[in-house]
Design a protein around this motif. Sequence first.
Motif, PDB file in Angstrom:
ATOM      1  N   LEU A   1       6.229  20.351   0.094  1.00 51.74           N
ATOM      2  CA  LEU A   1       6.795  19.887  -1.171  1.00 51.74           C
ATOM      3  C   LEU A   1       6.849  18.361  -1.160  1.00 51.74           C
ATOM      4  O   LEU A   1       6.481  17.694  -2.135  1.00 51.74           O
ATOM      5  CB  LEU A   1       8.192  20.465  -1.367  1.00 51.74           C
ATOM      6  CG  LEU A   1       8.923  20.053  -2.629  1.00 51.74           C
ATOM      7  CD1 LEU A   1       8.247  20.648  -3.852  1.00 51.74           C
ATOM      8  CD2 LEU A   1      10.387  20.470  -2.572  1.00 51.74           C
ATOM      9  N   VAL A   2       7.344  17.832  -0.043  1.00 51.87           N
ATOM     10  CA  VAL A   2       7.287  16.394   0.238  1.00 51.87           C
ATOM     11  C   VAL A   2       6.682  16.255   1.622  1.00 51.87           C
ATOM     12  O   VAL A   2       7.225  16.787   2.591  1.00 51.87           O
ATOM     13  CB  VAL A   2       8.689  15.743   0.207  1.00 51.87           C
ATOM     14  CG1 VAL A   2       8.586  14.249   0.534  1.00 51.87           C
ATOM     15  CG2 VAL A   2       9.347  15.946  -1.148  1.00 51.87           C
TER      16      VAL A   2
ATOM     17  N   ARG B   1       6.502   8.685  -2.757  1.00 56.47           N
ATOM     18  CA  ARG B   1       5.549   7.880  -2.011  1.00 56.47           C
ATOM     19  C   ARG B   1       6.313   6.815  -1.221  1.00 56.47           C
ATOM     20  O   ARG B   1       7.417   6.420  -1.600  1.00 56.47           O
ATOM     21  CB  ARG B   1       4.559   7.182  -2.952  1.00 56.47           C
ATOM     22  CG  ARG B   1       3.650   8.119  -3.718  1.00 56.47           C
ATOM     23  CD  ARG B   1       2.601   8.750  -2.804  1.00 56.47           C
ATOM     24  NE  ARG B   1       1.615   9.505  -3.567  1.00 56.47           N
ATOM     25  CZ  ARG B   1       1.750  10.773  -3.907  1.00 56.47           C
ATOM     26  NH1 ARG B   1       2.858  11.426  -3.584  1.00 56.47           N
ATOM     27  NH2 ARG B   1       0.804  11.394  -4.586  1.00 56.47           N
ATOM     28  N   LEU B   2       5.685   6.367  -0.166  1.00 54.55           N
ATOM     29  CA  LEU B   2       6.204   5.215   0.548  1.00 54.55           C
ATOM     30  C   LEU B   2       5.359   4.008   0.202  1.00 54.55           C
ATOM     31  O   LEU B   2       4.129   4.054   0.273  1.00 54.55           O
ATOM     32  CB  LEU B   2       6.165   5.435   2.059  1.00 54.55           C
ATOM     33  CG  LEU B   2       7.133   6.464   2.646  1.00 54.55           C
ATOM     34  CD1 LEU B   2       7.087   6.409   4.163  1.00 54.55           C
ATOM     35  CD2 LEU B   2       8.549   6.254   2.147  1.00 54.55           C
TER      36      LEU B   2
ATOM     37  N   LYS C   1       7.900  -3.161   6.335  1.00 61.23           N
ATOM     38  CA  LYS C   1       8.956  -2.251   5.915  1.00 61.23           C
ATOM     39  C   LYS C   1       8.400  -1.255   4.899  1.00 61.23           C
ATOM     40  O   LYS C   1       7.461  -1.560   4.168  1.00 61.23           O
ATOM     41  CB  LYS C   1      10.126  -3.013   5.292  1.00 61.23           C
ATOM     42  CG  LYS C   1      10.936  -3.817   6.293  1.00 61.23           C
ATOM     43  CD  LYS C   1      12.175  -4.397   5.629  1.00 61.23           C
ATOM     44  CE  LYS C   1      13.039  -5.138   6.637  1.00 61.23           C
ATOM     45  NZ  LYS C   1      14.276  -5.690   6.017  1.00 61.23           N
ATOM     46  N   SER C   2       9.017  -0.081   4.861  1.00 65.13           N
ATOM     47  CA  SER C   2       8.621   0.966   3.925  1.00 65.13           C
ATOM     48  C   SER C   2       9.742   1.203   2.920  1.00 65.13           C
ATOM     49  O   SER C   2      10.921   1.189   3.281  1.00 65.13           O
ATOM     50  CB  SER C   2       8.312   2.270   4.669  1.00 65.13           C
ATOM     51  OG  SER C   2       7.236   2.096   5.562  1.00 65.13           O
ATOM     52  N   PHE C   3       9.354   1.431   1.669  1.00 62.84           N
ATOM     53  CA  PHE C   3      10.315   1.673   0.596  1.00 62.84           C
ATOM     54  C   PHE C   3       9.942   2.967  -0.116  1.00 62.84           C
ATOM     55  O   PHE C   3       8.765   3.210  -0.406  1.00 62.84           O
ATOM     56  CB  PHE C   3      10.322   0.509  -0.395  1.00 62.84           C
ATOM     57  CG  PHE C   3      10.675  -0.805   0.219  1.00 62.84           C
ATOM     58  CD1 PHE C   3      12.003  -1.190   0.335  1.00 62.84           C
ATOM     59  CD2 PHE C   3       9.686  -1.649   0.698  1.00 62.84           C
ATOM     60  CE1 PHE C   3      12.333  -2.404   0.915  1.00 62.84           C
ATOM     61  CE2 PHE C   3      10.005  -2.870   1.269  1.00 62.84           C
ATOM     62  CZ  PHE C   3      11.341  -3.246   1.388  1.00 62.84           C
TER      63      PHE C   3
ATOM     64  N   THR D   1       0.834  -1.208   0.000  1.00 60.09           N
ATOM     65  CA  THR D   1       0.000   0.000   0.000  1.00 60.09           C
ATOM     66  C   THR D   1       0.855   1.239   0.000  1.00 60.09           C
ATOM     67  O   THR D   1       1.969   1.243   0.513  1.00 60.09           O
ATOM     68  CB  THR D   1      -0.903   0.036   1.251  1.00 60.09           C
ATOM     69  OG1 THR D   1      -0.086  -0.031   2.415  1.00 60.09           O
ATOM     70  CG2 THR D   1      -1.873  -1.118   1.250  1.00 60.09           C
ATOM     71  N   ALA D   2       0.352   2.297  -0.582  1.00 64.22           N
ATOM     72  CA  ALA D   2       1.006   3.600  -0.509  1.00 64.22           C
ATOM     73  C   ALA D   2       0.618   4.256   0.809  1.00 64.22           C
ATOM     74  O   ALA D   2      -0.549   4.241   1.194  1.00 64.22           O
ATOM     75  CB  ALA D   2       0.573   4.487  -1.672  1.00 64.22           C
ATOM     76  N   ILE D   3       1.618   4.801   1.513  1.00 69.41           N
ATOM     77  CA  ILE D   3       1.371   5.419   2.808  1.00 69.41           C
ATOM     78  C   ILE D   3       0.982   6.878   2.607  1.00 69.41           C
ATOM     79  O   ILE D   3       1.709   7.646   1.980  1.00 69.41           O
ATOM     80  CB  ILE D   3       2.617   5.307   3.698  1.00 69.41           C
ATOM     81  CG1 ILE D   3       2.931   3.834   3.954  1.00 69.41           C
ATOM     82  CG2 ILE D   3       2.414   6.041   5.009  1.00 69.41           C
ATOM     83  CD1 ILE D   3       4.188   3.622   4.749  1.00 69.41           C
TER      84      ILE D   3
END
Length: 374
Positions: free
Chosen positions: A339-340, A38-39, A49-51, A14-16
């Motif tokens: 911005l992010v 995106r994470l 884990k997040s990428f 999933t996108a965080i």
Amino acid sequence: MKLIPIFSSFLSLTAILTCTSLPRKQNPVYKGCDMNFRLIQSQSDYQTKSFLYTTDPRIKVYQSKYEDLSDVSEEWIRAKQNGKYGFINLDNELVFAYDLVFVGDYSNGYAVYRDGKSFRDPKVYLDKKAKFLGDLVFDEAYTFRNGTALVQIDEKYGIIDTKGKFVLPTQYDYLTNFYEGWAVFKREEHQGLVNTKGIEKKFVHPIYDINTFYYEGHLPFNHYKKVGLMDNNFKILIPPKYDYLGQFKEGLIRFKLNDKWGFLDETGKVIVEPKYDTVYDFSEGYATVQINDKYGKINKRGEYLIEPKLDYVGSFKNGIAIAEENKKKGFITLEAEWLVPPIFESVNEIKEGIFTYKLNELWGFVNLRGCIQK
């Protein structure tokens, strides 16, 4: 950019998303780079884990795997693995093995290196070919700036150049590095400014004391527990009545009085009343202020760009600043937009088109140079 492989046993992908108090920039572009990061979250073997992911093929994302990463410095990034330091290049390749107990970032071709675990152990300067700067060993050594570095031997300070020659001998009880050709010094009963030729401009006063820094023609001084400001000819500009004075940045200087902070102009006139718990220097027209553990941004009239509601906000550089909310960090713009959004556990400023970030308690980095438009 391709995502790193994710185990086939993943349970979810999933996108965080984040919910924040500042709006998100509709078209998040930084110098031509699409900052729509995106994470992606993967769950496997009861571990999540997040990428980091981006759709902009010009941006290189290197996933987090290091115990620590510094900012980029002279095309290398200091990295830590298994408790030891080494260096990687901007293609994520190891260029200096992980066998250093402690090392600083490279500047002017050298990094401060210490072989022992204690910060009191001797220091030397190390170049990129693992060679020392002569046979010089110091009790304390500081980073090179504009070709010179402050060093200490037997509680005395001096300054060396990148050839290992002493510009100033280690004879000073207190010394700063040079700025605009001058350094602040104290030597025995003398104090004042000394230039790169060793010529001293002595300041003689029965009660005023100099033990700070010289910056853009200004020199703070102490009278007991109060601080004032002089010019480089020791003419008093601001009398010693403040608990702290900083450096003039963009025409204003921060001050502390009665446990509150504000800003003065060069005449000593109060421009921003002392009502903040903490303030930081102005940068690109705005200063960070803190009230009750929350951070915001003001302009030079004391008007809020962002009211104190963030967990942290840094200085603007090239139109963006690091900000923190809900224990996560991201980047904001001069328009008070994300911005992010705050998706990182930690992040460092964008420097020379590179920024390092922390996810899963490890560090990675992003290379924006493929899309930055000059």
